[in-house]
Write a protein that holds these residues in place. Structure first.
Motif, PDB file in Angstrom:
ATOM      1  N   ASN A  65      65.617  57.567  66.706  1.00 36.54           N
ATOM      2  CA  ASN A  65      66.944  57.343  67.298  1.00 36.54           C
ATOM      3  C   ASN A  65      67.188  58.199  68.540  1.00 36.54           C
ATOM      4  O   ASN A  65      68.330  58.478  68.902  1.00 36.54           O
ATOM      5  CB  ASN A  65      68.060  57.597  66.284  1.00 36.54           C
ATOM      6  CG  ASN A  65      68.063  56.586  65.164  1.00 36.54           C
ATOM      7  OD1 ASN A  65      67.668  56.906  64.035  1.00 36.54           O
ATOM      8  ND2 ASN A  65      68.486  55.364  65.458  1.00 36.54           N
ATOM      9  N   LEU A  66      66.104  58.607  69.156  1.00 38.04           N
ATOM     10  CA  LEU A  66      66.195  59.354  70.410  1.00 38.04           C
ATOM     11  C   LEU A  66      65.524  58.552  71.507  1.00 38.04           C
ATOM     12  O   LEU A  66      64.556  57.819  71.268  1.00 38.04           O
ATOM     13  CB  LEU A  66      65.499  60.713  70.297  1.00 38.04           C
ATOM     14  CG  LEU A  66      66.139  61.757  69.387  1.00 38.04           C
ATOM     15  CD1 LEU A  66      65.225  62.964  69.263  1.00 38.04           C
ATOM     16  CD2 LEU A  66      67.505  62.183  69.913  1.00 38.04           C
ATOM     17  N   ASN A 122      70.931  60.029  72.375  1.00 34.51           N
ATOM     18  CA  ASN A 122      70.901  60.166  70.923  1.00 34.51           C
ATOM     19  C   ASN A 122      71.767  59.067  70.313  1.00 34.51           C
ATOM     20  O   ASN A 122      72.976  59.051  70.490  1.00 34.51           O
ATOM     21  CB  ASN A 122      71.422  61.555  70.530  1.00 34.51           C
ATOM     22  CG  ASN A 122      71.530  61.731  69.030  1.00 34.51           C
ATOM     23  OD1 ASN A 122      70.810  61.103  68.261  1.00 34.51           O
ATOM     24  ND2 ASN A 122      72.450  62.600  68.617  1.00 34.51           N
ATOM     25  N   SER A 172      71.820  58.388  67.004  1.00 34.32           N
ATOM     26  CA  SER A 172      72.134  58.695  65.610  1.00 34.32           C
ATOM     27  C   SER A 172      73.520  59.330  65.523  1.00 34.32           C
ATOM     28  O   SER A 172      74.127  59.677  66.536  1.00 34.32           O
ATOM     29  CB  SER A 172      71.085  59.650  65.025  1.00 34.32           C
ATOM     30  OG  SER A 172      71.255  60.960  65.559  1.00 34.32           O
ATOM     31  N   TYR A 229      72.477  66.616  68.609  1.00 32.37           N
ATOM     32  CA  TYR A 229      71.148  67.179  68.870  1.00 32.37           C
ATOM     33  C   TYR A 229      71.293  68.580  69.453  1.00 32.37           C
ATOM     34  O   TYR A 229      71.954  68.776  70.473  1.00 32.37           O
ATOM     35  CB  TYR A 229      70.377  66.277  69.844  1.00 32.37           C
ATOM     36  CG  TYR A 229      68.889  66.548  69.870  1.00 32.37           C
ATOM     37  CD1 TYR A 229      68.028  65.847  69.032  1.00 32.37           C
ATOM     38  CD2 TYR A 229      68.350  67.501  70.733  1.00 32.37           C
ATOM     39  CE1 TYR A 229      66.656  66.088  69.048  1.00 32.37           C
ATOM     40  CE2 TYR A 229      66.990  67.749  70.752  1.00 32.37           C
ATOM     41  CZ  TYR A 229      66.144  67.036  69.908  1.00 32.37           C
ATOM     42  OH  TYR A 229      64.797  67.276  69.914  1.00 32.37           O
ATOM     43  N   GLN A 261      75.552  62.470  72.449  1.00 30.66           N
ATOM     44  CA  GLN A 261      75.079  61.134  72.799  1.00 30.66           C
ATOM     45  C   GLN A 261      74.135  61.150  74.001  1.00 30.66           C
ATOM     46  O   GLN A 261      73.005  60.691  73.903  1.00 30.66           O
ATOM     47  CB  GLN A 261      76.269  60.217  73.082  1.00 30.66           C
ATOM     48  CG  GLN A 261      77.109  59.906  71.841  1.00 30.66           C
ATOM     49  CD  GLN A 261      78.245  58.940  72.143  1.00 30.66           C
ATOM     50  OE1 GLN A 261      78.859  59.007  73.207  1.00 30.66           O
ATOM     51  NE2 GLN A 261      78.523  58.047  71.208  1.00 30.66           N
ATOM     52  N   GLU A 269      63.853  69.892  68.809  1.00 25.11           N
ATOM     53  CA  GLU A 269      65.131  70.262  68.202  1.00 25.11           C
ATOM     54  C   GLU A 269      65.012  71.621  67.512  1.00 25.11           C
ATOM     55  O   GLU A 269      63.935  72.051  67.119  1.00 25.11           O
ATOM     56  CB  GLU A 269      65.568  69.198  67.193  1.00 25.11           C
ATOM     57  CG  GLU A 269      67.024  69.325  66.766  1.00 25.11           C
ATOM     58  CD  GLU A 269      67.477  68.156  65.889  1.00 25.11           C
ATOM     59  OE1 GLU A 269      68.684  67.915  65.798  1.00 25.11           O
ATOM     60  OE2 GLU A 269      66.605  67.484  65.312  1.00 25.11           O
ATOM     61  N   ARG A 281      63.900  66.790  65.181  1.00 30.78           N
ATOM     62  CA  ARG A 281      63.359  65.589  65.809  1.00 30.78           C
ATOM     63  C   ARG A 281      62.697  65.961  67.131  1.00 30.78           C
ATOM     64  O   ARG A 281      63.271  66.693  67.938  1.00 30.78           O
ATOM     65  CB  ARG A 281      64.486  64.587  66.043  1.00 30.78           C
ATOM     66  CG  ARG A 281      65.105  64.039  64.773  1.00 30.78           C
ATOM     67  CD  ARG A 281      66.472  63.437  65.031  1.00 30.78           C
ATOM     68  NE  ARG A 281      67.466  64.459  65.315  1.00 30.78           N
ATOM     69  CZ  ARG A 281      68.739  64.204  65.620  1.00 30.78           C
ATOM     70  NH1 ARG A 281      69.143  62.938  65.701  1.00 30.78           N
ATOM     71  NH2 ARG A 281      69.582  65.190  65.845  1.00 30.78           N
TER      72      ARG A 281
END
Length: 288
Positions: free
Chosen positions: A172-173, A195, A197, A201, A240, A265, A271
């Motif tokens: 989801n990145l 992002n 999700s 992040y 986002q 991350e 992630r």
């Protein structure tokens, strides 16, 4: 691209001024700064300070940050014993010394004037203004952080609406290289991180390196880390979208290698997303 053109013209004018600046500076023409014992004077520079000179031992100071010089009257400098040793006593209005601040592209000098502690109007901080700066002659291929920041701002003001040079998606990145720009001996990478999700992040590191394109089992991967000389936004957290500009001194690498960019991350199970950039992508860079 009008703003980019304006920045180039501004830099050219600055360079021309630097080469024709008046070489002399007369003490009587120096701007005055008020200073008194017990009060620190903070001088804030628009770019990293390279050097500070205090002309007398009546003054002392340090650099608490790359662009801030902290100056004060030396402890006990105004005692009766010390006054007898000094040719100039500490009376309100008397000069204490000359303060010289050198940035990446300028030199600024001030005459420090003593003010009594009873003077409630004593200055505690100043921003070094353009009129106090004398340009320093510098290599045409070297830009100060202030100039790199202006170039980066000009880039980021343009919407990244054209097709990205490269994109990568994982967990989801989305990492995308919007464009590559070249200015003199500098390479500007315009990048966006997305992002999708519901988890924000927290960026631990964004690592750049030059690595072998193909890794053979019998050989070790040769990795050379690269560090940007400037980045526009120090932001470490995004929910986002995060768009940033990373600036490198000019580099080259053979077709057998790639530039690897890793977004990592903070958390242990964080992630991570990677992107490979071929040298051909760099060669297609736009110019300002």
């Amino acid at each position: 691209m009008k703003t980019l053109l304006y920045s180039i013209l501004l830099f050219t004018a600055t360079l021309f001024t630097a080469q024709t600046a008046t070489p002399e500076q007369i003490i009587s023409d120096l701007p005055e700064l008020e200073i008194t014992e017990g009060i620190n004077l903070h001088m804030i520079s628009p770019e990293p300070i390279q050097y500070v000179d205090l002309s007398t031992d009546r003054l002392t100071g340090d650099l608490p940050a790359s662009n801030i010089a902290r100056i004060k009257i030396t402890d006990n400098a105004t005692s009766d014993k010390d006054k007898k040793k000094q040719s100039i006593s500490f009376f309100s209005g008397n000069p204490v010394g000359i303060i010289t601040v050198v940035g990446q592209s300028f030199i600024a000098q001030y005459k420090a004037i003593y003010r009594s502690p009873n003077n409630l109007n004593t200055i505690t901080n100043i921003h070094i203004q353009p009129e106090a700066m004398q340009p320093i002659e510098f290599d045409k291929m070297t830009f100060s952080n202030r100039e790199l920041r202006q170039f980066a701002l000009d880039i980021i003001q343009n919407k990244a609406d054209k097709k990205p040079v490269r994109t990568e998606n994982n967990l989801n990145l989305r990492m995308q290289l919007n464009n590559v720009y070249v200015m003199a001996d500098y390479i500007f990478l315009d990048m966006t991180f997305k992002n999708t999700s519901n988890l924000s992040y927290d960026l631990e590191a964004l690592k750049f390196s030059i690595e072998d394109k193909k890794i053979h089992k019998a050989t070790n991967n040769q990795s050379i880390e690269m560090t940007p000389v400037f980045q526009l936004n120090p932001q470490k957290h995004f929910r986002q979208n995060l768009r940033n500009i990373y600036v490198f001194k000019k580099f080259t690498y053979p077709n057998s290698k790639v530039m690897m960019i890793r977004l990592i991350e903070e958390q242990l199970s964080g992630r991570t997303i990677e992107m490979k950039i071929n040298y051909s992508d760099i060669l297609k860079a736009d110019t300002f």
